[in-house]
Motif scaffolding. Structure first.
Motif, PDB file in Angstrom:
ATOM      1  N   PHE A   8       1.594  -1.998   0.729  1.00 44.58           N
ATOM      2  CA  PHE A   8       0.738  -2.900  -0.033  1.00 44.58           C
ATOM      3  C   PHE A   8      -0.716  -2.665   0.375  1.00 44.58           C
ATOM      4  O   PHE A   8      -1.263  -3.413   1.187  1.00 44.58           O
ATOM      5  CB  PHE A   8       1.144  -4.354   0.222  1.00 44.58           C
ATOM      6  CG  PHE A   8       2.622  -4.582   0.078  1.00 44.58           C
ATOM      7  CD1 PHE A   8       3.222  -4.661  -1.159  1.00 44.58           C
ATOM      8  CD2 PHE A   8       3.423  -4.686   1.210  1.00 44.58           C
ATOM      9  CE1 PHE A   8       4.586  -4.855  -1.280  1.00 44.58           C
ATOM     10  CE2 PHE A   8       4.795  -4.883   1.099  1.00 44.58           C
ATOM     11  CZ  PHE A   8       5.377  -4.970  -0.153  1.00 44.58           C
ATOM     12  N   PRO A   9      -1.362  -1.612  -0.147  1.00 40.86           N
ATOM     13  CA  PRO A   9      -2.719  -1.277   0.270  1.00 40.86           C
ATOM     14  C   PRO A   9      -3.694  -2.431   0.044  1.00 40.86           C
ATOM     15  O   PRO A   9      -3.522  -3.233  -0.882  1.00 40.86           O
ATOM     16  CB  PRO A   9      -3.099  -0.094  -0.627  1.00 40.86           C
ATOM     17  CG  PRO A   9      -1.855   0.347  -1.278  1.00 40.86           C
ATOM     18  CD  PRO A   9      -0.871  -0.758  -1.206  1.00 40.86           C
ATOM     19  N   ASP A  10      -4.699  -2.482   0.904  1.00 43.43           N
ATOM     20  CA  ASP A  10      -5.771  -3.479   0.788  1.00 43.43           C
ATOM     21  C   ASP A  10      -5.281  -4.916   0.942  1.00 43.43           C
ATOM     22  O   ASP A  10      -5.865  -5.840   0.385  1.00 43.43           O
ATOM     23  CB  ASP A  10      -6.533  -3.318  -0.530  1.00 43.43           C
ATOM     24  CG  ASP A  10      -7.062  -1.908  -0.724  1.00 43.43           C
ATOM     25  OD1 ASP A  10      -7.532  -1.315   0.264  1.00 43.43           O
ATOM     26  OD2 ASP A  10      -6.979  -1.394  -1.853  1.00 43.43           O
ATOM     27  N   THR A  11      -4.156  -5.095   1.629  1.00 46.71           N
ATOM     28  CA  THR A  11      -3.662  -6.442   1.938  1.00 46.71           C
ATOM     29  C   THR A  11      -3.329  -6.497   3.427  1.00 46.71           C
ATOM     30  O   THR A  11      -3.284  -5.468   4.099  1.00 46.71           O
ATOM     31  CB  THR A  11      -2.377  -6.797   1.148  1.00 46.71           C
ATOM     32  OG1 THR A  11      -1.271  -6.074   1.680  1.00 46.71           O
ATOM     33  CG2 THR A  11      -2.521  -6.521  -0.336  1.00 46.71           C
ATOM     34  N   ALA A  12      -3.060  -7.685   3.919  1.00 44.54           N
ATOM     35  CA  ALA A  12      -2.659  -7.858   5.314  1.00 44.54           C
ATOM     36  C   ALA A  12      -1.145  -7.694   5.493  1.00 44.54           C
ATOM     37  O   ALA A  12      -0.652  -7.766   6.618  1.00 44.54           O
ATOM     38  CB  ALA A  12      -3.091  -9.230   5.807  1.00 44.54           C
ATOM     39  N   PHE A  13      -0.420  -7.474   4.409  1.00 40.60           N
ATOM     40  CA  PHE A  13       1.030  -7.372   4.496  1.00 40.60           C
ATOM     41  C   PHE A  13       1.446  -6.002   5.033  1.00 40.60           C
ATOM     42  O   PHE A  13       0.987  -4.974   4.539  1.00 40.60           O
ATOM     43  CB  PHE A  13       1.677  -7.596   3.130  1.00 40.60           C
ATOM     44  CG  PHE A  13       1.557  -9.002   2.649  1.00 40.60           C
ATOM     45  CD1 PHE A  13       2.461  -9.959   3.058  1.00 40.60           C
ATOM     46  CD2 PHE A  13       0.522  -9.381   1.801  1.00 40.60           C
ATOM     47  CE1 PHE A  13       2.360 -11.270   2.620  1.00 40.60           C
ATOM     48  CE2 PHE A  13       0.403 -10.678   1.358  1.00 40.60           C
ATOM     49  CZ  PHE A  13       1.322 -11.627   1.766  1.00 40.60           C
ATOM     50  N   PRO A  14       2.324  -5.985   6.030  1.00 42.44           N
ATOM     51  CA  PRO A  14       2.801  -4.697   6.555  1.00 42.44           C
ATOM     52  C   PRO A  14       3.777  -4.053   5.569  1.00 42.44           C
ATOM     53  O   PRO A  14       4.385  -4.735   4.738  1.00 42.44           O
ATOM     54  CB  PRO A  14       3.516  -5.091   7.848  1.00 42.44           C
ATOM     55  CG  PRO A  14       3.980  -6.481   7.613  1.00 42.44           C
ATOM     56  CD  PRO A  14       2.926  -7.120   6.732  1.00 42.44           C
ATOM     57  N   PRO A  15       3.947  -2.744   5.662  1.00 40.61           N
ATOM     58  CA  PRO A  15       4.935  -2.070   4.814  1.00 40.61           C
ATOM     59  C   PRO A  15       6.335  -2.653   5.049  1.00 40.61           C
ATOM     60  O   PRO A  15       6.641  -3.151   6.130  1.00 40.61           O
ATOM     61  CB  PRO A  15       4.871  -0.620   5.283  1.00 40.61           C
ATOM     62  CG  PRO A  15       3.540  -0.482   5.926  1.00 40.61           C
ATOM     63  CD  PRO A  15       3.246  -1.814   6.537  1.00 40.61           C
ATOM     64  N   GLN A  16       7.143  -2.569   4.024  1.00 41.27           N
ATOM     65  CA  GLN A  16       8.520  -3.053   4.094  1.00 41.27           C
ATOM     66  C   GLN A  16       9.470  -1.896   3.813  1.00 41.27           C
ATOM     67  O   GLN A  16       9.181  -1.035   2.987  1.00 41.27           O
ATOM     68  CB  GLN A  16       8.763  -4.164   3.070  1.00 41.27           C
ATOM     69  CG  GLN A  16       7.932  -5.395   3.268  1.00 41.27           C
ATOM     70  CD  GLN A  16       8.285  -6.117   4.549  1.00 41.27           C
ATOM     71  OE1 GLN A  16       9.455  -6.346   4.842  1.00 41.27           O
ATOM     72  NE2 GLN A  16       7.265  -6.460   5.322  1.00 41.27           N
ATOM     73  N   GLU A  17      10.587  -1.899   4.493  1.00 41.15           N
ATOM     74  CA  GLU A  17      11.663  -0.937   4.231  1.00 41.15           C
ATOM     75  C   GLU A  17      12.747  -1.686   3.456  1.00 41.15           C
ATOM     76  O   GLU A  17      13.226  -2.730   3.903  1.00 41.15           O
ATOM     77  CB  GLU A  17      12.250  -0.402   5.540  1.00 41.15           C
ATOM     78  CG  GLU A  17      11.292   0.435   6.351  1.00 41.15           C
ATOM     79  CD  GLU A  17      11.113   1.851   5.820  1.00 41.15           C
ATOM     80  OE1 GLU A  17      12.044   2.382   5.179  1.00 41.15           O
ATOM     81  OE2 GLU A  17      10.034   2.406   6.051  1.00 41.15           O
ATOM     82  N   ILE A  18      13.088  -1.165   2.283  1.00 41.15           N
ATOM     83  CA  ILE A  18      14.154  -1.786   1.499  1.00 41.15           C
ATOM     84  C   ILE A  18      15.177  -0.712   1.153  1.00 41.15           C
ATOM     85  O   ILE A  18      14.876   0.478   1.217  1.00 41.15           O
ATOM     86  CB  ILE A  18      13.619  -2.486   0.228  1.00 41.15           C
ATOM     87  CG1 ILE A  18      13.114  -1.457  -0.785  1.00 41.15           C
ATOM     88  CG2 ILE A  18      12.516  -3.481   0.567  1.00 41.15           C
ATOM     89  CD1 ILE A  18      12.919  -2.051  -2.149  1.00 41.15           C
TER      90      ILE A  18
END
Length: 99
Positions: A8-18
């Motif tokens: 999620f570029p340009d956000t504070a959310f870390p990448p997620q593995e699904i």
């Protein structure tokens, strides 16, 4: 089980593995992503996103999704509805507002 990375570029959310081919609304929430899901059936446009990915990293949109995208994001070739997206590889997604 194989997984794919969603960033999620340009956000504070870390990448997620699904899971590979996983249903995004089942794995992403307001706690772990900037994406919102409304109807979850591809009709409301709440989950409209832009996708940066290799051409083979997502399945192409089905006819119903393609029709909705013509309304919510006309002329945007990277627009997708997150609730309909089938991830096959790493993705970078950005929430966009519908027209």
């Amino acid at each position: 089980m194989s997984t794919v990375r969603i960033e999620f570029p340009d956000t504070a959310f870390p990448p997620q593995e699904i899971p590979l081919r996983g249903c995004l609304p089942l794995h992403l929430s307001v706690q772990n992503s900037p994406l919102l899901f409304g109807c979850r059936s591809g009709l409301c446009g709440t989950c409209l996103i832009e996708v940066e990915a290799a051409a083979d990293a997502v399945e192409p949109p089905a006819d119903d999704e393609r029709e909705a995208l013509e309304i919510y994001a006309p002329g945007n070739p990277r627009a997708r509805l997150a609730c309909q997206l089938v991830p096959l590889g790493a993705l970078r997604v950005r929430k966009i507002e519908s027209v």
